[in-house]
Design an enzyme around this catalytic site. Structure first.
Site, PDB file in Angstrom:
ATOM      1  N   LEU A 115     -54.092  72.398  20.153  1.00 56.20           N
ATOM      2  CA  LEU A 115     -55.048  73.052  19.258  1.00 56.20           C
ATOM      3  C   LEU A 115     -55.500  74.398  19.805  1.00 56.20           C
ATOM      4  CD1 LEU A 115     -57.304  69.940  18.587  1.00 56.20           C
ATOM      5  CD2 LEU A 115     -55.740  70.983  16.954  1.00 56.20           C
ATOM      6  N   GLY A 116     -55.476  74.537  21.099  1.00 48.61           N
ATOM      7  CA  GLY A 116     -55.956  75.797  21.667  1.00 48.61           C
ATOM      8  C   GLY A 116     -55.786  75.809  23.168  1.00 48.61           C
ATOM      9  N   GLY A 170     -57.291  77.935  26.924  1.00 54.82           N
ATOM     10  CA  GLY A 170     -58.218  78.913  27.494  1.00 54.82           C
ATOM     11  C   GLY A 170     -58.420  78.664  28.963  1.00 54.82           C
ATOM     12  N   GLY A 212     -58.553  75.131  30.277  1.00 55.78           N
ATOM     13  CA  GLY A 212     -57.429  74.242  30.018  1.00 55.78           C
ATOM     14  C   GLY A 212     -57.005  74.240  28.568  1.00 55.78           C
ATOM     15  N   VAL A 216     -56.256  72.257  24.821  1.00 56.57           N
ATOM     16  CA  VAL A 216     -56.837  71.230  23.963  1.00 56.57           C
ATOM     17  C   VAL A 216     -55.775  70.698  23.019  1.00 56.57           C
ATOM     18  CG1 VAL A 216     -58.674  70.706  22.341  1.00 56.57           C
ATOM     19  CG2 VAL A 216     -59.014  72.479  24.049  1.00 56.57           C
ATOM     20  N   ASP A 232     -72.151  79.472  27.869  1.00 58.61           N
ATOM     21  CA  ASP A 232     -70.975  80.096  27.253  1.00 58.61           C
ATOM     22  C   ASP A 232     -70.982  79.893  25.745  1.00 58.61           C
ATOM     23  OD1 ASP A 232     -68.673  81.554  27.095  1.00 58.61           O
ATOM     24  OD2 ASP A 232     -67.355  79.895  27.616  1.00 58.61           O
TER      25      ASP A 232
END
Ligand code: NAG
Ligand code: NAG
Ligand code: NAG
Ligand code: NAG
Ligand code: NAG
Ligand code: NAG
Ligand code: NAG
Length: 842
Positions: free
Chosen positions: A533-534, A536, A539, A541, A652
């Site tokens: 899914l993503g 960054g 880590g 996802v 964040d």
């Protein structure tokens, strides 16, 4: 909290929107329309609604008023002439005159002031017990004090004065304290709401049982204490000394009076101490040039000011890199380490080694704990005449005495006088310029102390580390047991049960499911690209399917955290306990060798940034939806900051960390990441700041200093982004370095509505939008102290009638931003449901 609520109530400035200031002024204009140009009311005279008394130099006015938005209720009060909404005394707080402007204040021949309603009934009266004087007169002094004098009485001849009956405001010359002989008390009682002077539930009193100490109560709960008076300042508020050239502070101790009084120097600005509806005491100072009240100081200031935050023998330190603010005093360990590691430190600490006091040759000693706010002196033994050495000897001789300190530091050196604590101490924190507290410990503790050179600094840290480790070991043990007993199926069932659990408020005994790595491999199709899914800094996802029909999002943490397994597990259990409608739920975790994985609820809609910054998707978010999202985020943040009892600072916040569920309700994600990485970050590389440029507050980006107010800042940026549909880093509006500068410029020019996303035209409520922009600008102010707490933000969002203070220009980041970009900008792309966080080198 609520700094800005109180400020707002009293400042009401909408510089660019004259229409909004008008209704407020109107009320007061009516009140002062037919002013009597006098400061004195003579015997038998009266003041009707519309007439006023004005003090000699014009500083204060007495008259009738209605609070903003409540025109039907009339009160008799005293306010600052220059700022009529700064009401500092109210006579009939409990008994407003309703629907009448025929009220009248009469000075009777016995020197009693009576407030009569239209029908001649007494709504309020001053209560004079002295014998009736020959002649009486009432005068409004330049101090703001309404004084009734009998002229036949010698000396001052004061029969009654408003300063003896404070409302929610302390002015220069007023007392906060007690008369030990009569039991009479001068205390502040909050208003019930910013426009309701009825006595509220918060009180500010002087505690005189030990050393004089100012205490805030909310109902029956002690919320905050300044610390005992040490001759120069209140032990927990050394900064009082720093503004002594404007306001001199003193505590008078006499047989008939123990009281705090502040005095303003000749050229000091008008100043007042106001206790807000939510119990925050603020010192406000009037700036005549810009006609606003500036907040000089505020109490409580931070989490460590919460009364007894760390329990008995606990120590609160707000300047730690971790959000575990509590540690134990040297020689003590948490009573309940597991609980303690969960930030439930109310249970406090207990002695590592029992005292040997009273056993022939006693071998106890005293360890100095330096730079603290002294513990609660309620129930202590105080002797102002002894020296510190005598104090030590007396404490030594009494086995109940666990600590002592100097009661008076005026003479310099170690100080003089003696305060001794019996059995336990509570509510201790570090403060700059704090005092020395001497704590009784068994002799063997001192041997340990010698072995460790820097024990004084290290020990508190060590104590919490020990707490963490032992809690960790406990969990490992639990986990092992569980691993032995349970097979895969049981674990799956546990997850399912968890997912179906409908308890919104959270179950105290909740246990976090640990999922096997094998299950995760299956669920994510061996971490296939298709499931990703993503990605960054923390880590990748993945979307996964656990137990056939339950969609989850699985975050596979990078290897960089370096955090111990037990510590990690501990953190995860803690974070799983946080449950709120506006937070993404953590459902489980998995630890397998170096692998650490977190399992979250899966949200079908994307993150906020994929809507607000996308030309097509942004149309889905009409104004009511955006307003709902703004409110939801702020509620989630309050929960993290205060309602969860843990004080979590997100660090964040950004639109890609706000996920939207099927109903477009926002859910904050990644709120545990900063902390999970925090331990390592602290030890390994203090130059690393977790966060994303643009959303980081100046003090955090610059100095790494974070607080709940850094989250407020990020929230402000997000709010402005939601409203404008523009990214903080907007580069296409060439005249401005970023969104803040752009928003400020429009605001200054009175064109704030131009900031609105064009797709909102039609669905937008101008009042709500303008209010949101205003609140956004309050949140992004450079000075953290000027930014509101999230609780104030929610209050301001939900109470349209609350007036707001004027925001100050956000200068810092506008200039700073371009530099930050050069060092490497946010690399996170969040087209995904599960957002990612970036670790940036500075
Ligand atoms: C107030 O004073 C005026 C005269 O100054 C008098 O006519 C009136 O009766 C007084 N009202 C009351 C309630 O005493
Ligand atoms: C005050 O007057 C208004 C209008 O005259 C009326 O609607 C309201 O009910 C009155 N309130 C009270 C408390 O008498
Ligand atoms: C006036 O003071 C007396 C004694 O201090 C007290 O008993 C009485 O309740 C007070 N009356 C009012 C109206 O406050
Ligand atoms: C308070 O200040 C005024 C002048 O600013 C001075 O005359 C007065 O003596 C001071 N009072 C005390 C108690 O310090
Ligand atoms: C006194 O010391 C003896 C021996 O060291 C020990 O057994 C006893 O418990 C001690 N008593 C107290 C009150 O500490
Ligand atoms: C002081 O003693 C009273 C009565 O026993 C108790 O309620 C209070 O909590 C004590 N205060 C402190 C700080 O321990
Ligand atoms: C220790 O001090 C407390 C409080 O002042 C007192 O009640 C107690 O009697 C003292 N004990 C001894 C042994 O002196």
């Amino acid at each position: 909290m609520a700094s800005s609520i109180m400020e707002a109530q009293t400042t009401t400035r909408f510089p660019n929107h004259p229409a909004m200031i008008f209704p407020v002024l109107l009320l007061f204009l009516r009140a002062s329309a037919a002013a009597i140009a006098s400061d004195t009311l003579s015997n038998g005279g009266n003041i009707t609604d519309g007439e006023t008394l004005v003090s000699a130099s014009g500083s204060f006015t007495l008259g009738f008023f209605s609070p903003t938005g409540v025109p039907a209720k009339r009160y008799l009060g005293i306010w600052f002439t220059a700022s009529p909404d700064a009401v500092c005394w109210v006579a009939n707080r409990d008994t407003p005159l309703s629907n009448t402007t025929s009220g009248v204040l009469v000075l009777g021949s016995t020197g009693i002031l009576r407030l009569l309603d239209g029908s001649g009934q007494t709504a309020w009266s001053s209560n004079t017990t002295s014998p009736a004087p020959a002649v009486a007169q009432a005068q409004l002094l330049d101090s703001g004090n309404l004084v009734v004098r009998g002229q036949s009485i010698g000396g001052g001849g004061v029969l009654w004065q408003s300063f003896d009956h404070p409302s929610n405001t302390l002015l220069a010359g007023m007392r906060l304290g007690k008369n030990p002989q009569t039991g009479a008390e001068w205390s502040l009682t909050s208003w019930r709401a910013p426009n309701d002077p009825t006595p509220g539930e918060c009180r500010r009193v002087m505690d005189t049982k030990g050393l004089p100490d100012c205490v805030s109560w909310q109902g029956n709960v002690k919320k905050y204490r300044t610390g005992p008076w040490n001759g120069l300042w209140f032990s927990g508020v050394p900064e009082m000394a720093s503004y002594s050239e404007l306001f001199s502070n003193q505590v008078v101790v006499r047989p008939d009076e123990i009281a705090y009084i502040f005095n303003a120097t000749a050229d000091a600005p008008f100043s007042r101490l106001v206790l807000s509806e939510v119990g925050v005491l603020q010192r406000l100072a009037w700036d005549p040039a810009s006609r606003v009240w500036n907040t000089f100081a505020q109490a409580p200031r931070d989490v460590c000011d919460d009364y007894a935050m760390c329990g008995a023998f606990g120590m609160c330190n707000v300047n730690t890199a971790s959000t575990l603010f509590c540690s134990c005093i040297v020689g003590f360990s948490p009573v309940n380490p597991t609980q303690w590691s969960m930030r439930e430190s109310g249970g406090g600490c207990r002695r590592n080694v029992p005292l040997e006091c009273g056993n022939g040759t006693t071998t106890d000693g005293f360890m100095a704990v330096r730079g603290v706010k002294l513990p609660d002196t309620d129930n202590t033994t105080v002797d102002m005449s002894s020296t510190l050495d005598e104090c030590r000897a007396r404490c030594f001789a009494n086995c109940s005495c666990v600590a002592y300190a100097a009661a008076d530091i005026q003479g310099g050196g170690a100080g003089s006088g003696c305060v001794m604590w019996m059995n336990y101490i509570v509510d201790v924190r570090y403060v700059d310029k704090g005092q020395d507290l001497y704590v009784r410990l068994a002799k063997s503790e001192f041997a340990k102390e010698k072995r460790m050179d820097v024990a004084r600094i290290v020990l508190p840290v060590l104590a919490s580390a020990l707490a963490l480790t032992s809690a960790g070991l406990y969990l490992v043990w639990i986990c092992r047991l569980r691993g032995q007993r349970r097979n895969k199926n049981i674990q799956k069932k546990e997850i399912l049960g968890y997912l179906n659990a409908s308890n919104e408020l959270g179950d105290e005994n909740l246990e976090l499911p640990f999922v096997s790595f094998g299950d995760i491999i299956t669920a994510t199709n061996n971490f296939s690209e298709a499931n990703m899914l993503g990605q960054g800094g923390f880590g990748k996802v993945y979307k996964g399917m656990l137990d056939e029909n339950k969609e989850v999002a699985i975050k596979r943490l990078g290897q960089g955290s370096g955090q111990g397994v037990e510590e990690f597990r501990n953190e995860v259990v803690l974070i799983a306990k946080l449950q709120h409608r506006n937070l993404v739920r953590l459902l489980g975790c998995c630890i397998h060798g170096d692998e650490k994985l977190l399992i979250y609820e899966y949200l079908s809609n994307k993150s906020l940034d994929s809507f607000i910054f996308d030309a097509a998707s942004k149309k889905v978010l009409d104004w009511p939806t955006r307003f709902k999202i703004i409110k939801g985020i702020s509620r989630g943040l309050i929960y993290l900051h205060q309602d969860s009892r843990l004080t979590i600072i997100h660090r964040d916040l950004k639109p890609s960390n706000i996920l939207l569920d099927a109903d477009m309700s926002p859910k904050i994600s990644d709120f545990g990441m900063a902390r999970i990485f925090g331990g390592n970050q602290h030890e390994a590389n203090t130059n690393r700041v977790v966060g994303t440029y643009g959303y980081m507050s100046p003090e955090y980006a610059m100095d790494g200093a974070f607080s709940v107010k850094s989250d407020t800042y990020s929230f402000g940026v997000i709010l402005l982004e939601i409203i404008s549909g523009l990214k903080i880093s907007l580069t296409h509006i060439t005249d401005f370095p970023n969104l803040l500068a752009y928003a400020w410029s429009l605001w200054k020019e009175g064109k704030a509505m131009n900031l609105l996303d064009s797709s909102l035209v039609g669905s937008c409520s101008p009042n709500e939008a303008l209010r949101c922009i205003h609140i956004g600008l309050l949140c992004v102010q450079d000075n953290p102290n000027s930014r509101p707490l999230m609780s104030s933000v929610v209050f301001m969002l939900e109470n349209e009638t609350t007036a707001l203070s004027a925001p100050k220009q956000p200068v810092y980041f506008s200039q700073r931003y371009s530099e930050a970009q050069e060092t490497g900008e946010n690399t996170s792309s969040s087209m995904n449901n599960m957002s990612v966080t970036v670790l940036e080198g500075r």
